[in-house]
Design a protein around this motif. Structure first.
Motif, short mmCIF file in Angstrom:
data_model
loop_
_atom_site.label_atom_id
_atom_site.label_comp_id
_atom_site.label_asym_id
_atom_site.label_seq_id
_atom_site.Cartn_x
_atom_site.Cartn_y
_atom_site.Cartn_z
N THR A 9 0.75 -1.22 -0.18
CA THR A 9 -0.04 0.08 -0.04
C THR A 9 0.90 1.15 0.09
O THR A 9 1.91 1.21 0.71
N VAL A 10 0.46 2.37 -0.65
CA VAL A 10 1.22 3.47 -0.96
C VAL A 10 0.25 4.56 -0.93
O VAL A 10 -1.11 4.36 -1.04
N ASP A 11 0.64 5.72 -0.44
CA ASP A 11 -0.22 6.78 -0.48
C ASP A 11 -0.87 7.14 -1.82
O ASP A 11 0.04 7.00 -2.69
N ASP A 12 -2.12 7.48 -1.80
CA ASP A 12 -2.55 7.91 -3.24
C ASP A 12 -2.64 9.15 -3.72
O ASP A 12 -3.38 9.90 -3.66
N ARG A 13 -1.10 9.34 -3.96
CA ARG A 13 -1.06 10.79 -4.29
C ARG A 13 0.19 10.84 -5.34
O ARG A 13 0.76 9.90 -5.72
N PRO A 14 0.26 11.74 -6.18
CA PRO A 14 1.21 11.80 -7.42
C PRO A 14 2.57 11.37 -6.89
O PRO A 14 3.21 11.86 -5.99
N GLY A 15 3.17 10.48 -7.78
CA GLY A 15 4.43 10.34 -7.55
C GLY A 15 4.88 9.22 -6.65
O GLY A 15 6.24 8.69 -6.54
N TYR A 16 4.08 8.65 -5.73
CA TYR A 16 4.39 7.66 -4.60
C TYR A 16 4.68 6.37 -5.43
O TYR A 16 5.43 5.69 -5.11
N LEU A 17 3.74 5.87 -6.51
CA LEU A 17 3.92 4.70 -7.14
C LEU A 17 5.37 4.74 -7.82
O LEU A 17 5.99 3.81 -7.83
N SER A 18 5.94 5.91 -8.44
CA SER A 18 7.06 5.98 -9.07
C SER A 18 8.42 5.69 -8.02
O SER A 18 9.38 5.15 -8.21
N VAL A 19 8.20 6.20 -6.71
CA VAL A 19 9.30 6.06 -5.84
C VAL A 19 9.18 4.62 -5.26
O VAL A 19 10.49 3.94 -5.32
N LEU A 20 8.13 3.85 -5.47
CA LEU A 20 8.18 2.49 -4.99
C LEU A 20 9.14 1.47 -6.28
O LEU A 20 9.92 0.42 -5.91
N THR A 21 8.44 2.22 -7.67
CA THR A 21 9.00 1.15 -8.67
C THR A 21 10.69 1.65 -8.65
O THR A 21 11.31 0.65 -9.07
N VAL A 36 -3.39 -1.64 -9.80
CA VAL A 36 -3.82 -0.92 -8.83
C VAL A 36 -5.28 -0.89 -8.14
O VAL A 36 -6.16 -0.69 -8.92
N HIS A 37 -5.18 -1.29 -6.89
CA HIS A 37 -6.32 -1.53 -6.26
C HIS A 37 -6.70 -0.35 -5.36
O HIS A 37 -6.04 0.14 -4.55
N THR A 38 -7.71 0.64 -5.44
CA THR A 38 -8.08 1.83 -4.65
C THR A 38 -8.80 1.48 -3.49
O THR A 38 -9.80 0.84 -3.55
N THR A 39 -8.26 1.89 -2.45
CA THR A 39 -8.89 1.58 -1.22
C THR A 39 -8.94 2.80 -0.32
O THR A 39 -8.46 3.71 -0.52
N GLU A 40 -9.62 2.63 0.82
CA GLU A 40 -9.66 3.80 1.74
C GLU A 40 -8.35 4.26 2.51
O GLU A 40 -8.07 5.30 2.77
N GLY A 41 -7.83 3.19 2.41
CA GLY A 41 -6.41 3.39 3.18
C GLY A 41 -5.19 3.69 2.31
O GLY A 41 -3.98 3.70 2.73
N GLY A 42 -5.50 3.96 0.78
CA GLY A 42 -4.59 4.14 -0.08
C GLY A 42 -4.56 3.32 -1.39
O GLY A 42 -5.66 2.58 -1.21
#
Length: 364
Positions: A9-21, A36-42
Motif C-alpha cells: 500500500t502506498v499513499d494515493d498521491r502523485p509520484g508515490y508509485l514511481s518512488v516504489l518502482t 492498482v486497487h483503490t482503497t480507503e487506506g491508500g
C-alpha cells in the motif's frame, strides 16, 4: 531470475508509485505487470516481478519499505502468473458459463483463496470484505464465504468475484429455462431463450428458409434481415425470443430450426414465428406459440398481437389450435389478430378463435 508477487500500500498521491518502482529497479527487479486497487487506506499496488535469484523475501520487503510502501506481502509466483489478468478473468468466466457447478473452483482460482465455502442461506451480515475474509451473495440463493491467509482482499477483487457470480447465475438460469420437446413425429428439439451468441445460427436459419417463408414472417419482403436487426430480435429490450434447435447428438453441432419472438410495446406483446421449411407441419409452431403465450401471461401483458397475411393459412391454423378468443381486423391482405390475455378486458365473442379464416394446412 525468479518470479514474485508483491503487494503493498502506498499513499494515493502523485509520484508515490514511481518512488516504489524506482526502489525495486535499483535492486534489479523487473516489473512485469501491475494492478492498482483503490482503497480507503491508500492505493494497493499488486506487482508481478522478475527478481535476481540473489534476492530473498526479506530483501524484497526491505526494498518496498524503502520505496514508501507499507503492509507489504511477498510470495513466490508461477509462470501462469504471466497471463494477462483480463484474459485470465475472461477465461474463468467462460469456464463458468460452460460449467456453473465449478463456481467454487473459479472463485478459488480468481482470488487465490485458501477456503471457499457455499452456504445455503443468505449472508447474515452485509456482503463485502473484512481483511482476509470475503462474503459474497450468490444470485441463485445462498452465499459464499472466502478466506485466505494473505494478503487482505481489496474492493476491486470483491467486485470481480461478484461479477463472476452474476455470470454464473445467468448461465444457470439459462440452463434451467432450456427444455427438450418431443414433436408428434418423435423428433426431439431443444427450446431455450435466445442470446447474442445465437446470431450465427439464426443467420443460417434465415439463409436456408425459402423466400416465401421469410416473406410470411417479415411481411415486407423476402430479403435477409441485417445482422443488426437480428441482434435486436435475439435480445429485445422488452419481451423474449425463443429458439428451437436440434439436440446436436453424436457430436454434431446444434442447428437452429425455428425462432419465435415476443416483442413488447406498452401493455401488448407482438408475436411472430419463423420455422424452417423442412420443420413445418410437424407441430413445432404450435409448441412455440403455446410457450410464448404462457410467457406473455406470466409477464402480465394484456394481449398478444400477430400480423398475418390473409393467405398464410398455416399460421392461421396454428393460431386456431390455441382455442382462445381472438379479435380479427383486416386491411386488404393483412390480418391483425389480437388474443386477449387478461380476463378483465371485454372480448367480442363474435370474432373468437373459432371464427378465424379457415386454414387448410399447418406449420404447427
Amino acid at each position: 531470475m525468479t518470479l514474485w508477487r508483491i503487494r503493498a500500500t502506498v499513499d494515493d498521491r502523485p509520484g508515490y508509485l514511481s518512488v516504489l518502482t524506482a526502489s525495486l529497479a535499483l535492486r534489479g527487479v523487473n516489473i512485469l505487470s501491475v494492478q492498482v486497487h483503490t482503497t480507503e487506506g491508500g492505493a494497493v499496488d499488486d506487482f508481478l516481478v522478475d527478481a535476481p535469484d540473489t534476492l530473498d523475501e526479506a530483501e524484497l520487503i526491505a526494498a518496498v519499505e524503502r520505496g514508501r510502501g507499507r503492509h507489504c506481502w511477498v510470495a513466490r509466483s508461477e509462470a501462469r502468473g504471466l497471463a494477462d489478468q483480463p484474459t485470465r478473468v475472461l477465461g474463468l468466466a467462460a469456464r463458468l458459463v460452460h460449467d456453473p457447478d465449478a463456481t467454487g473452483e473459479v472463485l478459488r482460482a480468481l482470488l487465490g483463496a485458501d477456503e471457499v465455502t457455499w452456504r445455503p442461506v443468505p449472508a447474515a451480515t452485509r456482503s463485502g470484505i473484512d481483511g482476509m475474509t470475503m462474503l459474497l451473495t450468490d444470485p441463485n440463493g445462498g452465499s459464499y464465504l472466502l478466506r485466505r491467509v494473505a494478503p487482505s482482499f481489496t474492493p476491486a477483487e470483491y467486485a470481480r468475484a461478484q461479477a463472476l457470480l452474476e455470470v454464473g447465475a445467468a448461465a444457470t438460469r439459462r440452463c434451467a429455462e432450456q427444455v427438450t420437446v418431443v414433436l408428434p413425429d418423435g423428433a426431439e428439439l431443444t427450446v431455450r431463450p435466445a442470446g447474442a451468441d445465437d446470431l450465427a445460427g439464426v443467420l443460417e436459419l434465415h439463409q436456408v428458409c425459402s423466400a416465401r417463408t421469410r416473406q410470411r414472417r417479415y411481411l415486407g419482403g423476402a430479403s435477409l434481415p441485417s445482422p443488426a436487426r437480428l441482434r435486436r430480435l435475439l435480445e429485445p429490450a422488452r419481451g423474449l425470443t425463443l429458439i428451437a434447435a436440434t439436440t446436436g447428438s453424436d457430436g454434431a453441432a446444434e442447428s437452429v430450426v425455428a425462432m419465435a419472438n415476443l416483442l413488447a410495446e406498452g401493455d401488448e406483446a407482438e408475436l411472430a414465428l419463423l420455422v424452417r421449411d423442412d420443420w413445418q407441419r410437424r407441430g413445432l409452431g404450435s409448441t412455440l406459440l403455446r410457450r410464448l403465450t404462457r410467457q406473455a401471461e406470466s409477464a402480465g401483458y394484456a394481449a398478444m398481437v400477430l400480423h398475418v397475411q390473409a393467405e398464410n393459412t398455416p399460421m392461421l391454423r396454428t393460431l386456431r389450435r390455441l382455442s382462445r378468443p381472438t379479435r380479427v381486423q383486416q386491411d386488404a391482405g393483412l390480418l391483425t389478430l389480437t388474443v386477449p390475455l387478461t380476463t378483465g378486458r371485454p372480448v367480442d365473442r363474435s370474432v373468437a378463435g373459432a371464427d378465424l379464416p379457415t386454414a387448410v394446412e399447418s406449420t404447427g
